[in-house]
Write an enzyme that holds these catalytic residues in place. Structure first.
Site, PDB file in Angstrom:
ATOM      1  N   ASP A 153     -12.311 -29.370  -9.257  1.00  0.00           N
ATOM      2  CA  ASP A 153     -12.706 -30.432  -9.861  1.00  0.00           C
ATOM      3  C   ASP A 153     -14.292 -30.151 -10.652  1.00  0.00           C
ATOM      4  O   ASP A 153     -15.116 -29.615 -10.234  1.00  0.00           O
ATOM      5  CB  ASP A 153     -12.904 -31.534  -8.891  1.00  0.00           C
ATOM      6  CG  ASP A 153     -13.268 -32.828  -9.724  1.00  0.00           C
ATOM      7  OD1 ASP A 153     -12.428 -33.423 -10.179  1.00  0.00           O
ATOM      8  OD2 ASP A 153     -14.504 -33.238  -9.269  1.00  0.00           O
ATOM      9  N   GLU A 178     -10.470 -27.707 -13.842  1.00  0.00           N
ATOM     10  CA  GLU A 178     -10.399 -28.831 -14.886  1.00  0.00           C
ATOM     11  C   GLU A 178     -11.342 -28.613 -15.751  1.00  0.00           C
ATOM     12  O   GLU A 178     -12.684 -28.337 -15.439  1.00  0.00           O
ATOM     13  CB  GLU A 178     -10.928 -30.071 -13.836  1.00  0.00           C
ATOM     14  CG  GLU A 178     -10.762 -31.388 -14.857  1.00  0.00           C
ATOM     15  CD  GLU A 178     -11.638 -32.577 -14.320  1.00  0.00           C
ATOM     16  OE1 GLU A 178     -11.424 -33.575 -14.623  1.00  0.00           O
ATOM     17  OE2 GLU A 178     -12.516 -32.338 -13.579  1.00  0.00           O
ATOM     18  N   HIS A 187      -4.816 -38.850 -13.317  1.00  0.00           N
ATOM     19  CA  HIS A 187      -5.333 -39.939 -12.760  1.00  0.00           C
ATOM     20  C   HIS A 187      -6.645 -40.565 -13.342  1.00  0.00           C
ATOM     21  O   HIS A 187      -7.282 -41.382 -13.086  1.00  0.00           O
ATOM     22  CB  HIS A 187      -5.615 -39.640 -11.133  1.00  0.00           C
ATOM     23  CG  HIS A 187      -6.867 -38.525 -11.001  1.00  0.00           C
ATOM     24  ND1 HIS A 187      -6.444 -37.385 -11.582  1.00  0.00           N
ATOM     25  CD2 HIS A 187      -8.090 -38.645 -11.036  1.00  0.00           C
ATOM     26  CE1 HIS A 187      -7.841 -36.456 -11.438  1.00  0.00           C
ATOM     27  NE2 HIS A 187      -8.553 -37.351 -11.176  1.00  0.00           N
ATOM     28  N   ASP A 188      -7.111 -39.531 -14.473  1.00  0.00           N
ATOM     29  CA  ASP A 188      -8.226 -39.864 -15.184  1.00  0.00           C
ATOM     30  C   ASP A 188      -7.785 -40.613 -16.585  1.00  0.00           C
ATOM     31  O   ASP A 188      -8.901 -40.772 -17.432  1.00  0.00           O
ATOM     32  CB  ASP A 188      -9.475 -38.722 -15.573  1.00  0.00           C
ATOM     33  CG  ASP A 188      -9.870 -38.276 -14.020  1.00  0.00           C
ATOM     34  OD1 ASP A 188     -10.109 -39.097 -13.241  1.00  0.00           O
ATOM     35  OD2 ASP A 188     -10.116 -37.167 -14.061  1.00  0.00           O
ATOM     36  N   ASP A 200      -7.180 -30.481  -4.303  1.00  0.00           N
ATOM     37  CA  ASP A 200      -8.157 -30.564  -5.005  1.00  0.00           C
ATOM     38  C   ASP A 200      -9.507 -30.051  -4.383  1.00  0.00           C
ATOM     39  O   ASP A 200      -9.507 -30.385  -2.984  1.00  0.00           O
ATOM     40  CB  ASP A 200      -8.438 -32.327  -5.415  1.00  0.00           C
ATOM     41  CG  ASP A 200      -8.668 -32.369  -6.808  1.00  0.00           C
ATOM     42  OD1 ASP A 200      -9.752 -31.941  -7.470  1.00  0.00           O
ATOM     43  OD2 ASP A 200      -7.878 -33.387  -7.479  1.00  0.00           O
TER      44      ASP A 200
HETATM   45  C1  GLC Z   1     -13.068 -35.029 -12.113  1.00  0.00           C
HETATM   46  C2  GLC Z   1     -12.001 -36.029 -11.478  1.00  0.00           C
HETATM   47  C3  GLC Z   1     -12.397 -37.585 -11.796  1.00  0.00           C
HETATM   48  C4  GLC Z   1     -13.690 -37.674 -10.970  1.00  0.00           C
HETATM   49  C5  GLC Z   1     -14.778 -36.866 -11.652  1.00  0.00           C
HETATM   50  C6  GLC Z   1     -15.814 -36.524 -10.301  1.00  0.00           C
HETATM   51  O1  GLC Z   1     -12.927 -35.311 -13.608  1.00  0.00           O
HETATM   52  O2  GLC Z   1     -10.631 -35.873 -12.038  1.00  0.00           O
HETATM   53  O3  GLC Z   1     -11.180 -38.407 -11.356  1.00  0.00           O
HETATM   54  O4  GLC Z   1     -13.873 -39.052 -11.185  1.00  0.00           O
HETATM   55  O5  GLC Z   1     -14.238 -35.316 -11.560  1.00  0.00           O
HETATM   56  O6  GLC Z   1     -15.569 -35.931  -9.328  1.00  0.00           O
END
Ligand code: GLC
Ligand code: CA
Length: 574
Positions: free
Chosen positions: A229, A283, A349-350, A127
């Site tokens: 990310d 992402e 994980h989200d 990440d």
């Molecule tokens: C992305 C991650 C998430 C995080 C956010 C802020 O969406 O997947 O887990 O909380 O970014 O970094």
């Protein structure tokens, strides 16, 4: 004569090769690449395996499970952030990008992990969290210390003399206000996520240069890719115009793909990505297909792929329409049928757990519906991203009190609901279905204390169903979801048609079954999936009675087009 013949042959081969090359350029989707053929397995390190009894998963824990990971047949591991962090957002708030979080171990542990993965032929994607850093990062400490500090421009500041800054929405803040006042310099800083996650200023070439340096540091260590990310939010209009009232209901429209984002990615590609054999995935894919293409079309030299949320956001507590899901996945597939590449996923994980959101986690349907969903993810075009624990059919946590939750987003929203006099029992119900913590409970290794995750007290409660759902037990059962996952991953690896093949939706209006073919070079596979807890009829016009069954989640797969509850079958058509 002989010579002429050789010449002729060479020319013919060249012409033919030319045609082939041309054909590949015309359809860059089917151009072969290792990252298109890979199956990615996502590991959430905090919850995977604790090695030292402090209740927190760690790198040594992952190392101890490398043979398990290898046994899944996957190619790539994506590891959530493991960098130094005060853990406001479980590592997505980085305080030192070149070091390992103490909870997780040391750089030596990391080197050993990477070596252990490579020795097993597994690649590692890390990440990269650079839309923001932690407020405890040295850059931010400097930046906030005075208006003249050389690091001031690493972040976005709004001096209070200018009045209050135009409203920006924060996803995680307890008031959803993305500007945080800092009395030290009488100014506000911007944070799209929590107040401990200030946004970096990508307009500053020094920031970009720092990020390139960080990426090179890890790529030089030999890692195999980056997951960017929240990167679609990185570029901002730094004149900070006022947005229309209520913009937050649709904030990505205002946040994603702004300013010179593509320029920053092209520069990152030139400076870093193109110099290493690494894959890259963003992402978020913006708001339109055009945005998504602009990120990933090969000739633009930005990223390899992106993941769009539309498909993964469909499940709601009250259920979802399969017709809608089919329509979304079909639409995205056709937009990328000849150019570009996407990832395919329904959980990470989200999100709450795959089987609890998209399948059926009642004991009688849990295994079968989870296998059906796995079949779906492994038979679509695009690189599948599969979240750890889903191969066991792990379910939502079943938490009933706010004290069981750990996630900053869930907790801050609870506090906000409390502040505004919201309906707290209703909120608890909602998060039982959708809080990110549902997907973050410890991996269920066996039926021992704490599911074999830790000898100490786990940082978040183990799901109480670990005695019936765990890896050790599933290892012993040929028909477990775990062994099914292995078989279906192998099926994908053995059939390029599942990776590159043309996708065609059949029986499109069927509200209960999702049916499609995948075709490549004369090979045609038919995938039939029942998304309901009852038998359903299908109308494909294809006689499957003599078709070869490649995999199915029932002992006697359907041969007549009628599907049993949550049945999944992959046929090879003659
Ligand atoms: C992305 C991650 C998430 C995080 C956010 C802020 O969406 O997947 O887990 O909380 O970014 O970094
Ligand atoms: Ca530990």
């Amino acid at each position: 004569m002989k010579r002429a013949c050789i010449l002729f042959t060479i020319t013919t081969v060249c012409i033919l090769a030319g045609v082939v090359c041309h054909a590949q350029n015309a359809n860059d989707t089917t151009g072969r690449k290792w990252w298109k053929e890979a199956v990615v397995y996502q590991i959430y390190p905090r919850s995977f395996k604790d090695n030292n009894g402090d209740g927190i998963g760690d790198l040594k824990g992952i190392i101890s499970k490398l043979d398990y990971i290898k046994s899944l047949g996957i190619d790539v591991v994506w590891l959530n952030p493991i960098y130094s962090s005060p853990n406001d957002d479980n590592g997505y708030d980085v305080s030192d990008y070149r070091n390992i979080m103490k909870d997780f171990g040391t750089m030596d542990d990391f080197d050993a992990l990477l070596k252990g993965m490579h020795a097993r032929g597994i690649k590692l994607v890390m990440d990269l969290v650079v839309n923001h850093s932690s407020d405890e990062h040295e850059w931010f400490k400097q930046s906030r210390s005075s208006r003249n500090n050389p690091y001031r421009e690493y972040y976005h500041w709004w001096n209070a003399e200018q009045g209050t800054p135009p409203y920006r929405y924060s996803l995680f803040d307890v008031n959803h206000d993305a500007w945080r006042y800092d009395s030290l310099t009488n100014a506000y800083y911007l944070h799209y996520f929590s107040r401990k996650q200030p946004d970096l200023n990508w307009e500053n070439p020094r920031v970009r240069n720092e990020v390139h340096g960080i990426m090179k540091f890890w790529a030089d260590k030999g890692i195999d890719g980056f997951r960017l990310d929240a990167f679609q939010f990185a570029a901002k209009d730094t004149t900070f115009p006022a947005f229309p009232r209520g913009f937050e209901k649709n904030f990505t429209q205002y946040y994603a793909m702004q300013g010179n984002l593509h320029g920053y990615l092209q520069e990152m590609n030139r400076e870093v990505l193109s110099k290493y054999n690494v894959m890259s995935v963003a992402e978020g894919a913006g708001n339109t297909f055009e945005d998504a293409h602009n990120l990933v079309d090969a000739n633009r030299n930005e990223l390899n792929m992106a993941y769009a949320f539309e498909g993964a956001d469909i499940a709601k507590p009250e259920g979802y329409s399969l017709l809608h899901l089919k329509q979304v996945f079909t639409k995205w597939d056709s937009a990328f049928a000849s150019k570009g590449w996407l990832s395919v996923f329904l959980a990470n994980h989200d999100q709450a757990r795959l089987v609890s959101r998209y399948g059926n986690d009642k004991p009688e349907f849990r295994a079968v519906s989870s296998k059906m969903l796995t079949t779906f993810l492994m038979t679509m075009r695009g690189t599948p991203y599969y979240y750890n624990g889903d191969e066991l059919g792990m379910t939502n946590a079943g938490f009933t009190t706010i004290d069981d939750y750990r996630d900053v987003q869930t907790l801050n929203e609870y506090q906000r609901q409390k502040n505004i006099g919201g309906d707290l029992p209703k909120y608890l119900q909602r998060i039982a279905f959708e809080s990110r913590d549902n997907g973050r409970t410890p991996f269920q290794w066996n039926g021992d204390k704490n599911a074999g995750f830790t000898t100490g007290t786990p940082w978040i409660k183990v799901n109480s169903n670990y005695k019936t759902i765990n890896a050790a037990q599933q290892e012993k059962d040929r028909n477990s979801t775990l062994n099914y996952f292995r078989r279906v991953v192998k099926l994908r690896k053995d059939n390029l048609a599942l990776v590159y093949g043309k996708y065609t939706l059949l029986d499109a209006q069927n509200p209960d079954a999702y049916i499609y073919t995948r075709e490549l070079d004369g090979k045609k596979l038919l995938i039939m999936l029942n998304f309901r807890d009852k038998p359903v009829d299908t109308q494909t016009g294809i006689d499957v009675s003599k078709a070869n069954v490649l995999i199915g989640n029932y002992e006697h797969p359907s041969k007549d087009g009628k599907l049993l509850p949550y049945e999944a079958v992959v046929y090879e058509l003659k």
